[in-house]
Design a protein around this motif. Structure first.
Motif, PDB file in Angstrom:
ATOM      1  N   MET A   1     -15.153  -6.813 -15.812  1.00  0.00           N
ATOM      2  CA  MET A   1     -14.297  -7.580 -16.706  1.00  0.00           C
ATOM      3  C   MET A   1     -13.568  -6.702 -17.721  1.00  0.00           C
ATOM      4  N   ASN A   2     -14.063  -5.499 -17.970  1.00  0.00           N
ATOM      5  CA  ASN A   2     -13.427  -4.608 -18.930  1.00  0.00           C
ATOM      6  C   ASN A   2     -12.667  -3.474 -18.264  1.00  0.00           C
ATOM      7  N   LEU A   3     -12.319  -3.659 -17.001  1.00  0.00           N
ATOM      8  CA  LEU A   3     -11.504  -2.693 -16.263  1.00  0.00           C
ATOM      9  C   LEU A   3     -10.301  -3.416 -15.670  1.00  0.00           C
ATOM     10  N   VAL A   4      -9.153  -2.787 -15.723  1.00  0.00           N
ATOM     11  CA  VAL A   4      -7.944  -3.375 -15.136  1.00  0.00           C
ATOM     12  C   VAL A   4      -8.131  -3.473 -13.621  1.00  0.00           C
ATOM     13  N   ARG A   5      -7.823  -4.636 -13.059  1.00  0.00           N
ATOM     14  CA  ARG A   5      -8.017  -4.873 -11.624  1.00  0.00           C
ATOM     15  C   ARG A   5      -6.792  -4.430 -10.848  1.00  0.00           C
ATOM     16  N   MET A   6      -7.051  -3.802  -9.721  1.00  0.00           N
ATOM     17  CA  MET A   6      -5.958  -3.381  -8.856  1.00  0.00           C
ATOM     18  C   MET A   6      -5.796  -4.378  -7.722  1.00  0.00           C
ATOM     19  N   TRP A   7      -4.535  -4.820  -7.498  1.00  0.00           N
ATOM     20  CA  TRP A   7      -4.264  -5.805  -6.455  1.00  0.00           C
ATOM     21  C   TRP A   7      -3.851  -5.159  -5.137  1.00  0.00           C
ATOM     22  N   GLY A   8      -3.250  -3.976  -5.192  1.00  0.00           N
ATOM     23  CA  GLY A   8      -2.811  -3.373  -3.944  1.00  0.00           C
ATOM     24  C   GLY A   8      -2.100  -2.060  -4.165  1.00  0.00           C
TER      25      GLY A   8
ATOM     26  N   ILE B   1       7.093  -3.863 -14.977  1.00  0.00           N
ATOM     27  CA  ILE B   1       6.632  -5.238 -14.807  1.00  0.00           C
ATOM     28  C   ILE B   1       7.321  -5.835 -13.591  1.00  0.00           C
ATOM     29  N   GLY B   2       6.588  -6.701 -12.882  1.00  0.00           N
ATOM     30  CA  GLY B   2       7.155  -7.323 -11.698  1.00  0.00           C
ATOM     31  C   GLY B   2       6.547  -8.694 -11.457  1.00  0.00           C
ATOM     32  N   VAL B   3       7.172  -9.473 -10.578  1.00  0.00           N
ATOM     33  CA  VAL B   3       6.670 -10.785 -10.191  1.00  0.00           C
ATOM     34  C   VAL B   3       6.635 -10.834  -8.664  1.00  0.00           C
ATOM     35  N   LEU B   4       5.465 -11.022  -8.096  1.00  0.00           N
ATOM     36  CA  LEU B   4       5.315 -11.070  -6.647  1.00  0.00           C
ATOM     37  C   LEU B   4       5.839 -12.388  -6.087  1.00  0.00           C
ATOM     38  N   SER B   5       5.926 -12.456  -4.778  1.00  0.00           N
ATOM     39  CA  SER B   5       6.474 -13.637  -4.131  1.00  0.00           C
ATOM     40  C   SER B   5       5.616 -14.881  -4.358  1.00  0.00           C
ATOM     41  N   ASP B   6       4.322 -14.668  -4.654  1.00  0.00           N
ATOM     42  CA  ASP B   6       3.452 -15.821  -4.913  1.00  0.00           C
ATOM     43  C   ASP B   6       3.448 -16.226  -6.375  1.00  0.00           C
ATOM     44  N   GLY B   7       4.304 -15.588  -7.184  1.00  0.00           N
ATOM     45  CA  GLY B   7       4.461 -15.981  -8.581  1.00  0.00           C
ATOM     46  C   GLY B   7       3.609 -15.212  -9.562  1.00  0.00           C
ATOM     47  N   ARG B   8       2.760 -14.310  -9.088  1.00  0.00           N
ATOM     48  CA  ARG B   8       1.902 -13.557 -10.002  1.00  0.00           C
ATOM     49  C   ARG B   8       2.660 -12.422 -10.670  1.00  0.00           C
ATOM     50  N   GLU B   9       2.441 -12.298 -11.996  1.00  0.00           N
ATOM     51  CA  GLU B   9       2.981 -11.157 -12.721  1.00  0.00           C
ATOM     52  C   GLU B   9       2.083  -9.950 -12.477  1.00  0.00           C
ATOM     53  N   VAL B  10       2.695  -8.810 -12.236  1.00  0.00           N
ATOM     54  CA  VAL B  10       1.937  -7.596 -11.957  1.00  0.00           C
ATOM     55  C   VAL B  10       2.556  -6.422 -12.697  1.00  0.00           C
ATOM     56  N   ALA B  11       1.760  -5.368 -12.814  1.00  0.00           N
ATOM     57  CA  ALA B  11       2.253  -4.096 -13.331  1.00  0.00           C
ATOM     58  C   ALA B  11       2.263  -3.110 -12.170  1.00  0.00           C
ATOM     59  N   VAL B  12       3.423  -2.552 -11.893  1.00  0.00           N
ATOM     60  CA  VAL B  12       3.581  -1.646 -10.756  1.00  0.00           C
ATOM     61  C   VAL B  12       3.757  -0.227 -11.278  1.00  0.00           C
ATOM     62  N   LYS B  13       2.865   0.658 -10.866  1.00  0.00           N
ATOM     63  CA  LYS B  13       2.926   2.048 -11.315  1.00  0.00           C
ATOM     64  C   LYS B  13       3.473   2.928 -10.208  1.00  0.00           C
ATOM     65  N   LYS B  14       4.570   3.635 -10.528  1.00  0.00           N
ATOM     66  CA  LYS B  14       5.102   4.640  -9.612  1.00  0.00           C
ATOM     67  C   LYS B  14       4.447   5.961  -9.965  1.00  0.00           C
ATOM     68  N   LEU B  15       3.669   6.496  -9.032  1.00  0.00           N
ATOM     69  CA  LEU B  15       2.918   7.718  -9.305  1.00  0.00           C
ATOM     70  C   LEU B  15       3.817   8.943  -9.194  1.00  0.00           C
ATOM     71  N   GLY B  16       3.416   9.985  -9.928  1.00  0.00           N
ATOM     72  CA  GLY B  16       4.181  11.224  -9.934  1.00  0.00           C
ATOM     73  C   GLY B  16       3.940  12.056  -8.691  1.00  0.00           C
ATOM     74  N   ASP B  17       4.567  13.226  -8.682  1.00  0.00           N
ATOM     75  CA  ASP B  17       4.521  14.085  -7.506  1.00  0.00           C
ATOM     76  C   ASP B  17       3.115  14.583  -7.186  1.00  0.00           C
TER      77      ASP B  17
END
Length: 806
Positions: A568-575, A531-547
């Motif tokens: 609407m039924n798919l998780v949105r990716m921000w970046g 879990i993380g919070v970006l500089s603009d205040g949005r909560e995000v989920a950050v995934k570290k991908l494997g090898d």
């Protein structure tokens, strides 16, 4: 006294204004009786539907003197036309009229009295003409029976509940901003299959469904000879050839239309009430350049990055305002029969069809010689697919560029033709405006064949430098505008929202947002989520991908796929982040974690919530399989990958990690194993080709677990089938109880923690769907689109069954 005089004057002014307004609008009719007329001279003389959704009358295109008798959406910003009586024969702006004659015929006449159009109703039984709320112009008798309707004579648009049968067709407009009939048609073929057909002056051929595949591979059938289709008010298009289409915003209360556009693509549009603009919610062809004949003879459809028509080197456009006219040679074509010719190579380009012959295996030089020796040959296509394939062309039609096309076209031109200007393919007017951006086609190179030498002229470096300079200017412009100058907060917020939909983040930025990856939300085979919070205040989920995602090609595919998909039924990716060995994805944060956390412990979902999750998950998968611009197989459908938002609506996660495959292409099946034990379809273990039916299997297991409230691995096994797997035992047990006519079989399988508070009809439907989804034979499993349809039919069933067994 003076104040009273002013008040009286003011009241008289308002009264005069009211009467002037009333007189100006008094000719707006809900119906016309025999003997009445609509005149082109009076802009207020028209018919409206009772709910004012549709208007029927004379419609003008721009400032021209031409008018059409048409029906249009009243509340759309551009007054979008859905039907025209005189599409290819406009009438004059003075003196033209529509007259509802005493013999029951509605007739359109031009200023000189010429009959331009009329209905085929010559009976005095016709009483009135009116526009229904559906957009249908009808002539009725006194009993209300419809004797004629515009729905029987569509132009380029199909409206909800307008039946489309074997004798009807939709025909595109000739060009953008034009109403006259074009070259692209939608109609049922003689094989009972609904098709898109290009019928240009040069050729006639179908291009959808995929002409390279048979009927059944395209998901259609030709056994049903009824030939009927319609668009319903939920956004579903159903056809007798088993075609089913779902708009991405499927649901009630939205104005929609299905239109075959001037570029030959078939699309469903939804009207945005707040703006009056249209939004595309489905389209038949993801790549508009797949439309055969969209650019005319000798022309090429390219992505730059939007679809455009372009002329190849040695050719020029015939009519810049009409690309259907194609391109003409700038040289004397008789020179092609001499020995002094050379070939212009254009990478990743082909002209579909018109092959004099094809040969394999063959070398490039031998393919060139075949074209040189045949006076009919205008070009040849050469590709290497394990071995060389040569296609000798007699005509340059249906030209298109595709970045992933593994071949080049070599066009025969006289030696006197000069090398092309680097930008020659991109100076043309835009042809189509709806496709997603693609990379710009590589600039043509010259492959100069002469008896003495072979010469290559490379110009790619120039294009790269030009593109880089343009990109730098754009970036600096945005930075200067928003960082150096103050802008209204709403504008800045809107820009930030748009730009943040798909942004490249620095690793340091994400490290700071997650407090050095401190709080873990979960982990799986693809990586760990924080879990993380970006500089603009949005909560995000950050995934570290494997090898496994360290290979740049795979990671690029991942981000380009998930960044384009939105439902609407798919998780949105921000970046995303790609720095050195770091590969990270940034998703929207979903409040209520995953489905397993609310299903297999004490904090369990109610029945209403479970059914909503089942339906929403089905919609998301159906969108991935059938409706999004790429065809996506998830390959790991399980409760852990179904997240629940604040209102416990489902959002599917990790779908972007699966392999993409093009519809019907050679990559539509793959065998790299993914997934989780218990949710993996049998074809994984059997090493069979993998299709979208693996997701159907996983979905079946998930909804059976939701009904039972127990993880599959913990299911009790019937004594009669104790040597079988839990799922197999469950399927056999349920089928056995159904065959015996046991009326309480549903109650015995529903989660007892619900204390009997569930809808028996919905529970029975879910179990039956689950059983069909987990069939070992994948061909017996339903599609996710049909699952959605079945669930929607019982969505409104709110009856709560209190089980007698509890």
């Amino acid at each position: 006294m003076r104040s009273q005089t002013l008040v009286c004057f003011y009241l008289l002014f308002l009264l005069a204004l009211f009467f002037s307004f009333h007189s100006a609008t008094s000719k707006s009719h809900l119906q016309l009786k025999r003997g009445a007329s609509l005149s082109v001279d009076d802009a207020s003389d028209f018919l409206t539907s009772p709910d004012n959704s549709f208007t029927c009358g004379f419609h003008n295109l721009g400032s021209s003197n031409a008018y059409w008798f048409a029906i249009w959406f009243t509340n759309s910003k551009d007054k979008t036309i859905v039907w025209m009586a005189n599409r290819d024969r406009p009438v004059n702006s003075r003196g033209s009229e529509v007259h509802f004659r005493g013999d029951g015929t509605m007739i359109l006449t031009d200023v000189d009295g010429t009959v331009v159009w009329q209905t085929n109703t010559t009976t005095t039984d016709v009483a009135i003409a009116k526009v229904l709320n559906s957009g249908n112009l009808v002539l009725e008798n006194p009993q209300g029976d419809i004797l004629w309707q515009s729905f029987d004579f569509p132009t380029d648009t199909l409206l909800p509940f307008q039946t489309f049968t074997k004798n009807k067709r939709l025909t595109s407009a000739l060009r953008k901003g034009s109403y006259e009939s074009g070259y692209f048609n939608l109609n049922f073929g003689s094989d009972n299959v609904l098709r898109l057909i290009s019928d240009t002056p040069d050729t006639s051929s179908n291009y959808w469904p995929n002409p390279d595949l048979n009927v059944y591979t395209n998901g259609r059938t030709n056994y049903n000879s009824s030939r009927v289709a319609f668009l319903d008010d939920m956004g579903r298009f159903l056809s007798s050839d088993q075609l089913q289409i779902n708009a991405s915003d499927m649901g009630y209360g939205i104005k929609r239309r299905m239109t075959i556009d001037y570029d030959g693509n078939l699309r469903i549009y939804s009207l945005m009430n707040s703006t009056g603009l249209w939004e595309i919610t489905w389209q038949a062809l993801r790549k508009p350049c797949s439309v055969l004949g969209v650019c005319g003879r000798n022309a090429i459809c390219v992505y730059a990055p939007d679809p455009q028509c372009a002329c190849p080197p040695g050719f020029e456009v015939n009519d810049p305002s009409d690309w259907n006219a194609g391109c003409r040679a700038t040289f004397n074509e008789t020179l092609l029969h001499s020995q002094q010719v050379k070939f212009m190579e254009i990478p990743h380009v082909d002209f579909y069809g018109f092959d004099l012959n094809w040969t394999s295996p063959i070398t490039l030089e031998a393919c060139r010689d075949m074209c040189l020796k045949d006076f009919r040959c205008l070009a040849f296509s050469y590709r290497i697919l394990g071995q060389g394939f040569c296609y000798v062309k007699s005509a340059l039609l249906n030209g298109y560029e595709s970045p992933d096309f593994p071949a080049s076209i070599y066009i025969k031109v006289p030696s006197s033709v000069q090398p092309p200007n680097p930008s020659s393919l991109f100076e043309s007017g835009t042809m189509c405006g709806y496709a997603e951006p693609e990379r710009i086609v590589g600039s043509p190179s010259m492959y100069d064949f002469t008896p003495k030498r072979v010469k290559w002229i490379y110009i790619y470096s120039f294009c790269a430098a030009l593109g880089g300079l343009e990109l730098m200017i754009i970036v600096l412009g945005w930075w200067f505008l928003f960082r150096k100058h103050g802008v209204p907060a709403s504008v800045e917020a809107g820009y930030r929202m748009i730009s943040s939909n798909f942004k490249r983040y620095a690793y340091a930025e994400l490290k700071k947002a997650t407090t050095n990856f401190k709080t873990e939300l979960g982990r799986g085979g693809s990586g760990t989520v924080y879990i993380g919070v970006l500089s603009d205040g949005r909560e995000v989920a950050v995934k570290k991908l494997g090898d496994v995602f360290q290979v740049q090609d795979e990671y690029s595919t991942e981000i380009s796929t998930i960044g384009k998909i939105n439902h609407m039924n798919l998780v949105r990716m921000w970046g995303f982040c790609s720095e050195g060995r770091h590969r990270l994805l940034v998703y929207e944060y979903i409040e209520n974690s995953s489905l397993d956390k609310h299903l297999f412990n004490s904090n369990f979902l109610t029945w209403k919530q479970r059914f909503a999750v089942a339906l929403g998950t089905a919609k998301g998968l159906a969108y991935l399989h059938h409706e999004c611009l790429e065809w996506v197989i998830h390959c790991d459908v399980k409760p852990e990958n179904i997240l629940l938002d604040g209102e416990f609506q489902p959002k599917i996660a990790d779908f972007g990690l699966a392999k993409l495959s093009q519809r019907g292409g050679p990559g539509s099946e793959f065998t790299r194993i993914r997934g989780t034990k218990g949710y993996m379809a049998p074809e994984w273990a059997l090493n069979h080709p993998i299709t979208a039916k693996v997701d159907v299997y996983g979905y079946g297991v998930v909804i059976l677990e939701m009904v039972r409230g127990i993880r599959l691995s913990n299911w009790d096994v019937d004594d009669d089938y104790k040597n079988e797997a839990a799922l197999t035992s469950f399927v056999r047990t349920v089928k056995k109880k159904i065959e015996r006519g046991n009326s309480s079989w549903v109650e015995s399988f529903v989660d007892p923690r619900l204390e009997g508070k569930f809808s028996r009809k919905q529970a029975e439907t879910l179990v039956q769907i689950g059983l069909s989804c987990v069939e070992e034979d994948r061909n017996k499993r339903p599609t996710m689109a049909s699952v959605v349809q079945t669930l929607l039919e019982c969505e409104d069933d709110t009856e709560i069954q209190i089980s007698d067994n509890l």
